[in-house]
Design a protein around this motif. Structure first.
Motif, short mmCIF file in Angstrom:
data_model
loop_
_atom_site.label_atom_id
_atom_site.label_comp_id
_atom_site.label_asym_id
_atom_site.label_seq_id
_atom_site.Cartn_x
_atom_site.Cartn_y
_atom_site.Cartn_z
N CYS A 128 52.64 28.08 85.62
CA CYS A 128 51.42 27.43 86.55
C CYS A 128 50.99 28.45 87.33
CB CYS A 128 52.40 26.35 87.08
SG CYS A 128 51.00 24.90 87.37
N ILE A 129 49.47 28.41 86.37
CA ILE A 129 48.77 28.91 88.09
C ILE A 129 47.17 28.28 87.92
CG2 ILE A 129 48.77 31.53 86.69
CD1 ILE A 129 46.91 31.33 84.21
N PRO A 130 46.89 29.10 89.79
CA PRO A 130 45.20 27.86 89.48
C PRO A 130 44.51 29.28 88.58
CG PRO A 130 46.07 29.98 91.40
CD PRO A 130 47.68 29.64 90.17
N ILE A 131 43.36 28.52 87.80
CA ILE A 131 42.17 29.05 87.16
C ILE A 131 41.03 28.28 87.69
CG2 ILE A 131 41.64 29.57 85.25
CD1 ILE A 131 43.76 30.25 83.78
N GLY A 132 40.14 29.31 88.32
CA GLY A 132 39.19 28.53 88.71
C GLY A 132 39.39 27.32 89.88
N ASN A 133 38.42 26.34 89.80
CA ASN A 133 39.78 25.19 90.76
C ASN A 133 40.27 23.97 89.71
OD1 ASN A 133 37.88 25.84 92.98
ND2 ASN A 133 35.89 24.31 91.60
N GLN A 134 41.14 24.61 89.08
CA GLN A 134 42.08 23.61 88.45
C GLN A 134 43.59 24.64 88.13
OE1 GLN A 134 39.69 23.52 84.02
NE2 GLN A 134 39.88 20.96 84.91
N ASN A 135 44.43 23.55 88.59
CA ASN A 135 45.65 24.01 88.07
C ASN A 135 46.14 23.56 86.13
OD1 ASN A 135 46.77 24.34 90.67
ND2 ASN A 135 46.49 22.77 91.33
N ILE A 136 46.67 25.16 85.89
CA ILE A 136 47.39 25.19 84.32
C ILE A 136 48.45 25.28 84.49
CG2 ILE A 136 46.21 26.14 82.68
CD1 ILE A 136 43.36 25.10 83.12
N PHE A 137 48.70 24.87 83.16
CA PHE A 137 50.22 25.10 82.74
C PHE A 137 49.76 25.20 81.66
CE2 PHE A 137 54.24 24.40 80.24
CZ PHE A 137 54.67 24.39 81.20
N ILE A 138 50.86 27.19 81.21
CA ILE A 138 49.94 27.52 79.96
C ILE A 138 51.52 28.62 79.42
CG2 ILE A 138 49.81 29.38 81.35
CD1 ILE A 138 48.28 30.66 79.09
N SER A 139 52.14 27.99 78.04
CA SER A 139 53.50 28.67 77.97
C SER A 139 53.15 28.90 76.36
CB SER A 139 54.74 28.04 78.18
OG SER A 139 54.66 26.11 76.96
N ILE A 140 54.56 29.45 76.74
CA ILE A 140 54.84 30.08 75.06
C ILE A 140 56.40 29.91 74.25
CG2 ILE A 140 54.69 33.00 75.01
CD1 ILE A 140 53.70 33.69 72.86
N ASN A 141 56.69 29.47 73.46
CA ASN A 141 57.76 28.55 73.12
C ASN A 141 58.15 28.99 71.57
OD1 ASN A 141 60.26 27.92 74.25
ND2 ASN A 141 59.57 26.20 72.39
N VAL A 142 59.19 29.79 71.34
CA VAL A 142 59.69 29.49 70.11
C VAL A 142 61.08 29.30 70.25
CG1 VAL A 142 60.85 32.03 69.80
CG2 VAL A 142 60.28 30.71 67.58
N GLY A 143 62.02 28.34 69.28
CA GLY A 143 62.91 27.61 68.99
C GLY A 143 63.11 26.24 69.83
N SER A 144 64.36 26.27 70.08
CA SER A 144 65.43 24.91 70.38
C SER A 144 64.61 24.43 71.81
CB SER A 144 66.65 24.55 70.09
OG SER A 144 66.76 25.89 71.00
N ASP B 160 61.82 34.50 63.74
CA ASP B 160 62.09 33.36 62.73
C ASP B 160 60.96 32.68 63.60
OD1 ASP B 160 61.28 30.92 61.72
OD2 ASP B 160 63.27 30.51 61.62
N LEU B 161 59.52 32.80 63.58
CA LEU B 161 58.64 32.38 64.34
C LEU B 161 57.71 30.78 63.55
CD1 LEU B 161 56.32 35.72 65.40
CD2 LEU B 161 58.56 34.36 66.28
N ARG B 162 58.73 30.29 63.06
CA ARG B 162 57.79 29.56 61.93
C ARG B 162 57.45 27.57 63.33
NH1 ARG B 162 62.50 27.94 57.54
NH2 ARG B 162 63.92 29.29 59.40
N ASN B 163 58.39 28.32 64.21
CA ASN B 163 58.61 26.93 65.26
C ASN B 163 57.37 28.10 66.71
OD1 ASN B 163 58.76 24.56 66.24
ND2 ASN B 163 60.60 24.92 67.65
N LEU B 164 57.04 28.52 66.54
CA LEU B 164 56.33 29.25 67.50
C LEU B 164 55.08 28.67 67.77
CD1 LEU B 164 55.31 32.20 69.25
CD2 LEU B 164 53.93 32.65 67.82
#
Length: 303
Positions: free
Chosen positions: A122-138, A179-183
């Motif tokens: 969770c990071i500030p970019i400009g004047n906004q808060n951005i949540f960014i994630s990368i996920n694989v699996g359950s 196994d990146l089918r759910n990336l």
């Protein structure tokens, strides 16, 4: 920086709470928690790296710990201005680092367990808060909007539910490839005081109403039992969201929310295991069901 999981408890600090729940407490002597995570906070940047091993054994915990620590070593935690593109590319590269870290120590890939992996910021970019994630699996990620009082699974897809979940880091096939089918790469805007819940599949399994003792009438449905209702994955996730949303709305702070979620997990897990409660620790090998691992989740507030 905080690393875990801890023993069964709820721990709260600053703008986050974490919890570990043993759903089979009578197995504690020889039962592994297969998850490993780290939480780092610096000024307005919040980072979570969460891995959940795919088997209930020590090798799964080792795999989780290896990928998390390798990502920690790779990611810079400096408080500087990021662009969304460069940050996304960094997270994708971190997955390569995690995969290679699992493979480099052993020549026989059959000796290496696999694990899910979620890296979230969770990071500030400009004047906004951005949540960014990368996920694989359950692992699951939920966003609660304080303004709209609604909870949403931000990465839903048709392979999202419990046993149908795909994806892992590690040697999924003999060549060593994952196994990146759910990336998925997930990005969403968020406001201050919004909440994010990151949890393993054993947490969300205990909110699937068909698997617990929850009756359809609890959700305003007229059917007497779940056998009369055909539900798809989207509908199941919606029912899970409703239960979690009710808990969050009815509590006033993070620690209380985490305690309530933990209590509900334990209650539902006991109802789920009632049909085979006659199996004791001594004859557990004869059971024909899959033992759940510990339920772990991280709840944090945007500041």
């Amino acid at each position: 920086m905080l690393q875990g999981p801890t023993n069964d408890c709820v721990f709260s600090q600053y703008n986050f709470s974490i919890a570990t729940v043993s759903t089979f407490p009578f197995l504690t002597d020889n039962f592994f928690c297969c998850d490993y995570y780290t939480i780092r906070k610096k000024n307005s940047i919040f980072e979570v790296i969460f891995a959940s091993g795919n088997e209930n054994r020590k090798g799964s915990f080792d795999a989780s710990m290896v990928v998390v620590t390798s990502v920690i070593d790779f990611l810079s935690f400096e408080n500087k201005q990021y662009s969304l593109k460069t940050f996304s590319n960094t997270l994708i590269k971190a997955f390569d680092i995690a995969q290679n870290s699992l493979l480099k120590h052993k020549t026989d890939f059959r000796d290496i367990d696999t694990t899910s992996l979620c890296i979230a910021y969770c990071i500030p970019i400009g004047n906004q808060n951005i949540f960014i994630s990368i996920n694989v699996g359950s692992n699951r990620i939920f966003h609660f909007s304080k303004s709209f009082q609604t909870l949403k699974d931000i990465q839903f897809n048709e392979n999202s539910i419990s046993g149908e979940t795909l994806g892992c880091i590690g040697p999924f096939i003999p060549s060593g490839k994952p196994d990146l089918r759910n990336l998925s790469l997930n990005i969403c805007l968020c406001d201050k005081s919004d909440l994010f819940l990151i949890c393993n599949t054993n947490t969300i399994d205990n909110f699937v109403p068909q698997d617990c003792a929850t009756q359809p009438s609890t959700f305003g449905l007229c059917e007497k039992n779940w056998e009369e209702i055909h539900t798809n994955n989207q509908e199941i996730i919606t029912l899970c969201e409703q239960q979690l949303q009710t808990i969050i709305r009815s509590t006033s702070n993070l620690h209380e929310m985490a305690e309530s979620i933990k209590s509900q997990i334990f209650k539902n897990s006991q109802e789920r295991k009632t049909p085979y409660s006659q199996n004791s620790k001594n004859n557990i090998e004869t059971c024909d069901f899959e033992l759940p691992s510990k339920a772990n989740f991280i709840l944090f507030e945007v500041i």
